[in-house]
Scaffold this active site. Structure first.
Site, PDB file in Angstrom:
ATOM      1  N   LEU A   1       1.074  -1.147   0.231  1.00 15.15           N
ATOM      2  CA  LEU A   1       0.072   0.112  -0.297  1.00 15.15           C
ATOM      3  C   LEU A   1       0.710   1.529   0.285  1.00 15.15           C
ATOM      4  O   LEU A   1       1.752   1.197   0.960  1.00 15.15           O
ATOM      5  CB  LEU A   1      -0.632  -0.170   1.201  1.00 15.15           C
ATOM      6  CG  LEU A   1      -2.457  -1.359   1.481  1.00 15.15           C
ATOM      7  CD1 LEU A   1      -2.968  -1.145   2.524  1.00 15.15           C
ATOM      8  CD2 LEU A   1      -3.109  -1.340   0.237  1.00 15.15           C
TER       9      LEU A   1
ATOM     10  N   ALA B   1      -0.297   4.476  -1.523  1.00 22.06           N
ATOM     11  CA  ALA B   1      -1.147   5.684  -2.017  1.00 22.06           C
ATOM     12  C   ALA B   1      -1.261   6.724  -1.743  1.00 22.06           C
ATOM     13  O   ALA B   1      -2.125   7.732  -1.416  1.00 22.06           O
ATOM     14  CB  ALA B   1      -2.337   5.360  -2.510  1.00 22.06           C
ATOM     15  N   GLY B   2      -0.717   6.772  -0.444  1.00 22.52           N
ATOM     16  CA  GLY B   2      -0.911   7.834   1.016  1.00 22.52           C
ATOM     17  C   GLY B   2       0.170   9.314   0.582  1.00 22.52           C
ATOM     18  O   GLY B   2       0.633   8.770  -0.233  1.00 22.52           O
TER      19      GLY B   2
ATOM     20  N   GLN C   1      -4.848   3.263  -6.909  1.00 25.89           N
ATOM     21  CA  GLN C   1      -6.508   4.096  -5.857  1.00 25.89           C
ATOM     22  C   GLN C   1      -6.328   5.623  -6.221  1.00 25.89           C
ATOM     23  O   GLN C   1      -4.975   6.271  -5.563  1.00 25.89           O
ATOM     24  CB  GLN C   1      -6.024   3.782  -4.077  1.00 25.89           C
ATOM     25  CG  GLN C   1      -6.870   4.385  -3.213  1.00 25.89           C
ATOM     26  CD  GLN C   1      -6.713   4.136  -1.908  1.00 25.89           C
ATOM     27  OE1 GLN C   1      -5.475   4.761  -1.761  1.00 25.89           O
ATOM     28  NE2 GLN C   1      -7.568   3.552  -1.177  1.00 25.89           N
TER      29      GLN C   1
ATOM     30  N   GLY D   1      -8.929   4.637   2.345  1.00 29.07           N
ATOM     31  CA  GLY D   1      -8.666   3.463   3.570  1.00 29.07           C
ATOM     32  C   GLY D   1      -7.994   2.628   3.298  1.00 29.07           C
ATOM     33  O   GLY D   1      -7.970   1.909   1.112  1.00 29.07           O
ATOM     34  N   THR D   2      -7.449   1.859   3.671  1.00 22.78           N
ATOM     35  CA  THR D   2      -6.921   1.039   3.521  1.00 22.78           C
ATOM     36  C   THR D   2      -7.637  -0.838   3.050  1.00 22.78           C
ATOM     37  O   THR D   2      -7.002  -1.479   1.609  1.00 22.78           O
ATOM     38  CB  THR D   2      -5.521   0.343   4.584  1.00 22.78           C
ATOM     39  OG1 THR D   2      -6.951  -0.666   5.911  1.00 22.78           O
ATOM     40  CG2 THR D   2      -4.802   1.514   5.123  1.00 22.78           C
TER      41      THR D   2
ATOM     42  N   GLY E   1      -3.765  -0.598  16.889  1.00 23.03           N
ATOM     43  CA  GLY E   1      -4.733  -1.664  16.884  1.00 23.03           C
ATOM     44  C   GLY E   1      -3.799  -3.158  17.862  1.00 23.03           C
ATOM     45  O   GLY E   1      -3.446  -3.417  17.397  1.00 23.03           O
TER      46      GLY E   1
ATOM     47  N   ASN F   1      -0.536  -4.336  15.815  1.00 21.66           N
ATOM     48  CA  ASN F   1      -1.230  -4.644  14.356  1.00 21.66           C
ATOM     49  C   ASN F   1       0.200  -3.246  13.947  1.00 21.66           C
ATOM     50  O   ASN F   1      -0.074  -2.764  13.839  1.00 21.66           O
ATOM     51  CB  ASN F   1      -2.225  -4.364  14.109  1.00 21.66           C
ATOM     52  CG  ASN F   1      -2.644  -4.955  12.780  1.00 21.66           C
ATOM     53  OD1 ASN F   1      -1.932  -5.393  11.777  1.00 21.66           O
ATOM     54  ND2 ASN F   1      -3.351  -3.736  11.862  1.00 21.66           N
TER      55      ASN F   1
ATOM     56  N   HIS G   1      28.342  26.377   4.283  1.00 24.26           N
ATOM     57  CA  HIS G   1      29.776  27.066   5.183  1.00 24.26           C
ATOM     58  C   HIS G   1      29.051  27.582   6.899  1.00 24.26           C
ATOM     59  O   HIS G   1      27.851  27.603   6.971  1.00 24.26           O
ATOM     60  CB  HIS G   1      30.354  28.847   4.939  1.00 24.26           C
ATOM     61  CG  HIS G   1      29.423  29.254   3.615  1.00 24.26           C
ATOM     62  ND1 HIS G   1      30.670  28.928   3.350  1.00 24.26           N
ATOM     63  CD2 HIS G   1      28.303  29.409   2.862  1.00 24.26           C
ATOM     64  CE1 HIS G   1      30.089  29.677   1.162  1.00 24.26           C
ATOM     65  NE2 HIS G   1      28.626  29.956   2.307  1.00 24.26           N
TER      66      HIS G   1
END
Ligand code: TTP
Length: 394
Positions: free
Chosen positions: A6, A8-9, A78, A83-84, A135, A160, A309
């Protein structure tokens, strides 16, 4: 086994760094962040990588092409980040067998992914001290019996990490979940259904880092720079000193009087010195310039950035094409010893780090003798005036 990654974020928590680079393509040691996930998936035995892309998709496509490390690569788009589960569903046409889904912005130890690929269904589980922000799994004798999001009273300390091995039928379930309270189609709701239907193994993850906020990009570089083997293919002056695990890529130069303490990476086209001191886990990107009398510590300097510098920059992330005027100094420690705070999506948050410097967005420029306070964020293209003390974001 197909691995869906994944990517696409947009990486809004990483702004302003993600204004010129999508989060999966931010540099972590000698490759983009998502390439570490892809490498781990290939090492674990993936026979196809499917990248779900969206924000700045071409940057991901250009990097991986049609084949990566001998493994065919496909892309699924996507268009909207809903969402995932929605992201993984974009890859539906490639899913006709059991499949692995991985967040493209997390780093895992390779053994964990190998174990994840070998067992189905399975999820990666990482042990943390305070599981409440994550999670959290209920686990009975190695089998996951439940997952609850951000519980006040966590059922275990195993969380998770965004690594799933799903059975083939779960491909249809990706589009059968309802929107969550935060309005997204969540892959964890698909996982919950798999948990109801089958015995899901909890695969122990020894090491994990979710890379969502700027200081986590530093931590990712600390981890992956330490894994690089010393090699010097660029030009190093005989009066420069490279200590420990230092990589100087072909086409990079290190001038007289420079001391580099590894782990450090000097990418192709970069030039360092004369008389610079580079230490901690420091990443100097392609075509960057680090000049006379500069000290860089534990810092990511992205491509085409100039620190020409007499500057000190510690525990900081400088985006692409930043220019620091002579004598720019970065504070990276609070006198009260408390963790440094910085700004994420408009809110001041603790980095949890005693030492953290600044985040400079792409094309930011400081004038001579600018002092930047710890935790300051310079937006893309921001400027300062000579001698200015910058105490607030700009
Ligand atoms: P997040 O880190 O939750 O989202 P993000 O990468 O957009 O970052 P931010 O919250 O700072 O805006 O996403 C977890 C992973 O899932 C990450 O690899 C991006 C990916 N993702 C998608 O591909 N599509 C989506 O719709 C969402 C929400 C996430």
């Amino acid at each position: 086994m197909h691995a869906v990654i994944l990517a696409a974020g947009e990486g809004t928590r990483m702004r302003p760094l993600t204004e010129s680079i999508p989060k999966p393509m931010l540099p972590v040691a000698d490759r983009p962040l998502v390439a570490h996930t892809a490498d781990a998936a290939v090492a674990a035995g993936a026979d196809r990588l499917v990248f779900v892309v969206g924000y700045e998709a071409d940057r991901v496509r250009d990097h991986f092409g049609e084949s990566y490390r001998g493994v065919p690569v496909a892309y699924a788009t996507q268009d909207e980040q809903l969402g995932t589960a929605h992201a993984a569903a974009a890859a539906r046409e490639y899913l006709d067998d059991d499949f692995v889904v991985l967040n493209g912005d997390d780093l895992y130890d390779e053994d964990a992914l190998t174990a994840l690929f070998e067992q189905c269904p399975a999820v990666g589980a990482y042990t943390v001290e305070d599981p409440r922000p994550y999670g959290v799994f209920s686990i009975d004798d190695g089998v996951v019996t439940d997952i609850v999001e951000k519980p006040a009273d966590p059922p275990s300390s195993r969380v998770n990490v965004g690594a799933y091995h799903f059975p083939a039928e779960a491909a249809d379930w990706l589009t059968e979940v309802d929107r969550s309270d935060r309005g997204e189609y969540e892959i964890t709701d698909v996982l919950a259904r798999v948990i109801d239907a089958a015995e899901v193994s909890a695969v122990p993850v020894r090491r994990w880092l979710g890379v969502g906020r700027p200081w986590e990009l530093l931590e990712a570089n600390e981890w992956k720079l330490a894994e690089l083997d010393r090699h010097v293919d660029g030009e190093v002056h005989e009066r420069a000193e490279l200590r420990g695990s230092v990589v100087v890529e072909a086409g990079a130069t290190v001038d007289a009087g420079v001391v580099v303490e590894g782990p450090a990476l000097i990418r192709s086209g970069a030039d360092v010195g004369p008389n610079a001191y580079v230490r901690g886990a420091t990443h100097i990107g392609q075509n960057a310039h680090v000049g006379n009398g500069v000290e860089l510590k534990n810092t990511v300097v992205m491509r085409e950035t100039n620190v020409p510098h007499l500057s000190y920059v510690g525990d900081s992330v400088l985006g692409e094409r930043v220019n620091l005027g002579a004598g720019t100094q970065v504070a990276n420690l609070r006198h009260d010893g408390e963790p440094v705070e910085t700004t994420v999506k408009g809110e001041r948050v603790s980095t949890g780090r005693r030492k953290f410097g600044v985040v400079a967005g792409p094309d930011a420029k400081t004038a001579i003798n600018t002092s930047l306070n710890a935790g300051v964020v310079l937006s893309a293209g921001a400027t300062t005036t000579p001698g200015e003390s910058v105490l607030r974001d700009r």
